[in-house]
Design a protein around this motif. Structure first.
Motif, mmCIF file in Angstrom:
data_model
loop_
_atom_site.group_PDB
_atom_site.id
_atom_site.type_symbol
_atom_site.label_atom_id
_atom_site.label_comp_id
_atom_site.label_asym_id
_atom_site.label_seq_id
_atom_site.Cartn_x
_atom_site.Cartn_y
_atom_site.Cartn_z
ATOM 1 N N LEU A 290 2.600 7.017 95.417
ATOM 2 C CA LEU A 290 2.710 8.138 94.493
ATOM 3 C C LEU A 290 4.155 8.363 94.112
ATOM 4 O O LEU A 290 5.076 8.107 94.891
ATOM 5 C CB LEU A 290 2.122 9.417 95.085
ATOM 6 N N GLN A 291 4.339 8.851 92.883
ATOM 7 C CA GLN A 291 5.654 9.205 92.379
ATOM 8 C C GLN A 291 5.510 10.361 91.413
ATOM 9 O O GLN A 291 4.448 10.550 90.803
ATOM 10 C CB GLN A 291 6.304 8.007 91.676
ATOM 11 N N TRP A 292 6.570 11.131 91.296
ATOM 12 C CA TRP A 292 6.603 12.235 90.336
ATOM 13 C C TRP A 292 7.562 11.890 89.211
ATOM 14 O O TRP A 292 8.633 11.321 89.437
ATOM 15 C CB TRP A 292 7.056 13.526 91.013
ATOM 16 N N PHE A 293 7.167 12.264 87.958
ATOM 17 C CA PHE A 293 8.005 12.047 86.791
ATOM 18 C C PHE A 293 8.060 13.328 85.968
ATOM 19 O O PHE A 293 7.112 14.120 85.968
ATOM 20 C CB PHE A 293 7.451 10.903 85.936
ATOM 21 N N PRO A 294 9.137 13.559 85.224
ATOM 22 C CA PRO A 294 9.274 14.810 84.477
ATOM 23 C C PRO A 294 8.481 14.860 83.180
ATOM 24 O O PRO A 294 8.558 15.851 82.457
ATOM 25 C CB PRO A 294 10.787 14.871 84.201
ATOM 26 N N GLN A 295 7.701 13.847 82.851
ATOM 27 C CA GLN A 295 6.862 13.855 81.668
ATOM 28 C C GLN A 295 5.527 14.560 81.959
ATOM 29 O O GLN A 295 5.218 14.870 83.106
ATOM 30 C CB GLN A 295 6.592 12.432 81.184
ATOM 31 N N GLY A 296 4.753 14.812 80.920
ATOM 32 C CA GLY A 296 3.360 15.189 81.106
ATOM 33 C C GLY A 296 3.052 16.661 81.116
ATOM 34 O O GLY A 296 1.887 17.035 81.238
ATOM 35 N N GLY A 297 4.037 17.542 80.989
ATOM 36 C CA GLY A 297 3.754 18.962 80.970
ATOM 37 C C GLY A 297 4.801 19.753 81.717
ATOM 38 O O GLY A 297 5.777 19.207 82.237
ATOM 39 N N PRO A 298 4.613 21.076 81.798
ATOM 40 C CA PRO A 298 5.627 21.940 82.413
ATOM 41 C C PRO A 298 5.917 21.605 83.867
ATOM 42 O O PRO A 298 7.025 21.854 84.346
ATOM 43 C CB PRO A 298 5.007 23.342 82.285
ATOM 44 N N GLU A 299 4.950 21.071 84.591
ATOM 45 C CA GLU A 299 5.141 20.750 86.004
ATOM 46 C C GLU A 299 5.379 19.265 86.236
ATOM 47 O O GLU A 299 5.402 18.813 87.386
ATOM 48 C CB GLU A 299 3.934 21.228 86.820
ATOM 49 N N GLY A 300 5.575 18.500 85.167
ATOM 50 C CA GLY A 300 5.713 17.066 85.312
ATOM 51 C C GLY A 300 4.381 16.436 85.674
ATOM 52 O O GLY A 300 3.316 17.043 85.541
ATOM 53 N N VAL A 301 4.429 15.202 86.157
ATOM 54 C CA VAL A 301 3.197 14.473 86.443
ATOM 55 C C VAL A 301 3.353 13.685 87.737
ATOM 56 O O VAL A 301 4.405 13.095 88.001
ATOM 57 C CB VAL A 301 2.828 13.534 85.267
ATOM 58 N N ILE A 302 2.315 13.728 88.576
ATOM 59 C CA ILE A 302 2.223 12.886 89.762
ATOM 60 C C ILE A 302 1.370 11.678 89.393
ATOM 61 O O ILE A 302 0.268 11.837 88.846
ATOM 62 C CB ILE A 302 1.579 13.632 90.945
ATOM 63 N N VAL A 303 1.866 10.492 89.681
ATOM 64 C CA VAL A 303 1.136 9.264 89.357
ATOM 65 C C VAL A 303 0.862 8.500 90.648
ATOM 66 O O VAL A 303 1.756 8.334 91.486
ATOM 67 C CB VAL A 303 1.946 8.379 88.385
ATOM 68 N N VAL A 304 -0.378 8.041 90.801
ATOM 69 C CA VAL A 304 -0.807 7.295 91.983
ATOM 70 C C VAL A 304 -1.334 5.933 91.548
ATOM 71 O O VAL A 304 -2.185 5.841 90.654
ATOM 72 C CB VAL A 304 -1.899 8.054 92.768
ATOM 73 N N SER A 305 -0.805 4.886 92.156
ATOM 74 C CA SER A 305 -1.360 3.542 91.982
ATOM 75 C C SER A 305 -2.119 3.170 93.242
ATOM 76 O O SER A 305 -1.875 3.718 94.314
ATOM 77 C CB SER A 305 -0.253 2.523 91.716
ATOM 78 N N ALA A 306 -3.045 2.229 93.118
ATOM 79 C CA ALA A 306 -3.832 1.779 94.277
ATOM 80 C C ALA A 306 -4.322 0.369 94.032
ATOM 81 O O ALA A 306 -4.344 -0.124 92.897
ATOM 82 C CB ALA A 306 -5.000 2.716 94.548
ATOM 83 N N GLN A 307 -4.760 -0.272 95.106
ATOM 84 C CA GLN A 307 -5.192 -1.669 95.031
ATOM 85 C C GLN A 307 -6.544 -1.825 94.335
ATOM 86 O O GLN A 307 -6.808 -2.813 93.678
ATOM 87 C CB GLN A 307 -5.250 -2.262 96.449
#
Length: 517
Positions: A290-307
Motif C-alpha cells: 500500500l501507498q498513499w498519494f496526494p491525488q484523488g480528492g481532499p484526503e488523497g488516495v490509498i492504493v493497494v497492489s496484490a498478486q
C-alpha cells in the motif's frame, strides 16, 4: 460437424486466454519478484529524479541494486548487495524480500538521506535447501555506492516447506517521529503457542544497531491462519496504515488494513482489521503493497497492489485497488500500468508504485516468462509509466442489484456491469468534496434502445447523452455533491444495458496527467 464446432470452441478459448494474458510493460531484467523503489531526496546533494530499486533474483548472487536518473524511463545495474557477516561462506547470501527506504531525518548517528536496505539472508544446508533465515539491515551514506552491515533484526530457522519451521520473513523498516527505527516482519516462531504465523515488530533507539523486544501486531490464535507480508505507510492525518495478507483464513490470502496513531500500537493483535473490499465483493489477495498519494480528492488516495484477487475479482492480479476516504468505505479498481503474465505465484509478488513529477505513475512488478510461465526462476521484472484515473468508479465494483459482471476487453478495466431492465440498480458510494460536479456514465445498449437513470442522494437528475460511438454513449449529469460520502445510483432503463463506469469530474477527484509508455 461436432468436431468442427469443438475445434472452433477450442480455438476461441485459446484466443481468449491469449487476450487475457496480453502483457504490457518494458523488460528491465530477470527477477523473481519483490520490487522496492525509493526516490532519493533527503541528502545534501539529492537528485529528485533519481530512483533506486531492488528486487529478488534467482540464485545466490545477492540483492541487485538498480538506478534510474529519469524517474524510471531507463535503468542500469549498480551492484549486487551481498551478505557481509557471513562473507566467504558460500552457503549464506542476502537473497529474499528486500525493502529499500531513505531517512527523511536523522536516526541516531545516521544522517538524513541515509539509505536503508533490509532483506532476508538465508543459509542453505548440504543439499542446497534453505534452513536458516536472518533479517539483516544495511545502510549507505553515499547514495548507494557502498553498503555497510548494520545489524540482525531477528533470526529464524527451518526449511520453508516444513510445517514446524521457525522462519522469519519480509522485513519492512521505517523511521518514527522521534527518530527511532521500527522493523515489521512475519514470524513463524510461535507455533507452540497456537500461532501458525504472526506479524510483529521491534524498535531500535540507536539507528538500527540494536533492537528491542518483539511486539505483536496481528496474531490470530488457533494455529491455522497466517497473517504475513506487512507493509506500512504514512497517511496525511499522521496515522500509520498497514496492509497484510491472511493466508489460510476464511478467504485465503485476503488483504486487510489496520491503522495506528504511532506506528507501534495497532490495537488488539487478534483483530484482523478491515478487509480491502469493493461493494461488489471483489478483494485483493496475497503480497499486498500500500501507498498513499496526494491525488484523488481532499484526503488523497490509498492504493493497494496484490498478486491476485478473490470474490470474483481479477485472478491475474492486473488491477490496483484504491480508496480516497482514508480507508473508509468501499474500494475501487483501476487497471495497473504493467499488465503482467501470471503462471506462478511469484509473478506479481510485492510490487512497486511511485508518483512521477509529471503526475503519471511508475509501476514495477514481476511477470512470468512466455516460454516457461510456471517457473518462477524464469520471471522477469517489467515496468510501465501511465496515468491512473482516481476519478473513475468502475461499474463492476459498485453494489449490484439485478446486474452481472461481464468481461469486455474494450471496457475501462476490461470488465463492465450488465444491468437488467426494470427495477435494477448499480449503487456507487462516492467520497467527494462538496459542490457542483459533472457525472459521466459510459453505457451501451444491447440492441434495443435504452438509457440509464442517474439518481444522486435519492434525487433523480436530468441527463444529456453525448459521444455516440461504437463503444457506447455517455450520460452527462450536473449535480451537487455533499462533502464526504454520496450515494449515486445508476438505474436500469427500458431494456438491458452495459455500464462501464461512473466518472466524477470536478473538485471530487483529480486524474493525474502524463503520457503512458
Amino acid at each position: 460437424m461436432m468436431r468442427t464446432i469443438f475445434a472452433v470452441v477450442l480455438a476461441l478459448a485459446s484466443m481468449a486466454a491469449q487476450a487475457e494474458e496480453r502483457v504490457l510493460g518494458e523488460r528491465i531484467a530477470d527477477g523473481t519478484g519483490y520490487a522496492s523503489v525509493v526516490r532519493t531526496g533527503h541528502g545534501a546533494a539529492s537528485d529528485h529524479r533519481r530512483l533506486l530499486m531492488v528486487f529478488e533474483q534467482d540464485g545466490m548472487a545477492g540483492i541487485p541494486l538498480w538506478e534510474s536518473r529519469d524517474e524510471g524511463l531507463h535503468w542500469r545495474l549498480l551492484m549486487n548487495v551481498t551478505d557481509q557477516p557471513h562473507a566467504g561462506d558460500r552457503q549464506w547470501q542476502l537473497r529474499w524480500q528486500p525493502h529499500l527506504a531513505e531517512l527523511a531525518r536523522a536516526s541516531a548517528d545516521l544522517p538524513a538521506g541515509t539509505l536503508l536496505l533490509s532483506a532476508n539472508a538465508t543459509r542453505n544446508d548440504e543439499h542446497g535447501r534453505v534452513h536458516v533465515e536472518d533479517l539483516q539491515l544495511y545502510v549507505s551514506t553515499d547514495g548507494g555506492k557502498s553498503w555497510r552491515y548494520r545489524s540482525s533484526i531477528v533470526q529464524g530457522g527451518g526449511r520453508p516447506e516444513d510445517k514446524d519451521n521457525k522462519g522469519v520473513w519480509e522485513p519492512n523498516v521505517h523511521l518514527l517521529d522521534d527518530g527511532r527505527l521500527v522493523a515489521y516482519y512475519s514470524s513463524e516462531q510461535h507455533k507452540g503457542e497456537g500461532y501458525n504465523q504472526l506479524l510483529a515488530h521491534k524498535v531500535s533507539a540507536d539507528g538500527g544497531r540494536t533492537w528491542g523486544r518483539e511486539a505483536w501486531d496481528v496474531a490470530i490464535p488457533g494455529g491455522v491462519q497466517r497473517p504475513g507480508m506487512a507493509i506500512v505507510t504514512r497517511l496525511p492525518d499522521q496515522r500509520y496504515a498497514m496492509t497484510y495478507e491472511n493466508i489460510d483464513g476464511p478467504r485465503n490470502g485476503q488483504v486487510f488494513i489496520k491503522f495506528s496513531r504511532d506506528g507501534l500500537d495497532w490495537g488488539d493483535p487478534q483483530r484482523h482489521g478491515e478487509p480491502v473490499l469493493t461493494s461488489s465483493g471483489f478483494w485483493p489477495a496475497a503480497c499486498p503493497v500500500l501507498q498513499w498519494f496526494p491525488q484523488g480528492g481532499p484526503e488523497g488516495v490509498i492504493v493497494v497492489s496484490a498478486q491476485r484477487a478473490g470474490g470474483g475479482g481479477d485472478e491475474g492480479g492486473r488491477s490496483l485497488y484504491w480508496n480516497n476516504a482514508s480507508g473508509r468505505g468501499p474500494w475501487w479498481e483501476v487497471r495497473a500500468p504493467v499488465q503482467k503474465r501470471s503462471g506462478n505465484i511469484h509473478a506479481g509478488w510485492t510490487q512497486a508504485l511511485l508518483a512521477r513529477g509529471d503526475g503519471s505513475f511508475l509501476h514495477v512488478t514481476s511477470s512470468s516468462a512466455a516460454d516457461a510461465p510456471e517457473h518462477a526462476s524464469r520471471n522477469e521484472m517489467l515496468s510501465a509509466i501511465a496515468p491512473l484515473r482516481f476519478d473513475r468508479y468502475e461499474a463492476e465494483d459498485a453494489e449490484l442489484s439485478g446486474a452481472a459482471v461481464v468481461p469486455d476487453p474494450a471496457a475501462s478495466n476490461q470488465r463492465k456491469a450488465r444491468l437488467g431492465q426494470g427495477e435494477t440498480r448499480l449503487r456507487f458510494l462516492v467520497h467527494a468534496a462538496g459542490g457542483m460536479h459533472t457525472l459521466r456514465v459510459r453505457f451501451a445498449d444491447l440492441g434495443l434502445p435504452a438509457t440509464p437513470v442517474v439518481a444522486v442522494n435519492g434525487a433523480r437528475m436530468p441527463a444529456t447523452i453525448d459521444q455516440a460511438t461504437e463503444a457506447g454513449q455517455v450520460a452527462v449529469v450536473a449535480a451537487p455533491l455533499l462533502p464526504g460520502f454520496n450515494t449515486i445510483d445508476v438505474e436500469g432503463g427500458a431494456h438491458a444495458l452495459d455500464i462501464d463506469y461512473l466518472q466524477v469530474d470536478g473538485d471530487a477527484a483529480s486524474a493525474p496527467g502524463g503520457k503512458g509508455k
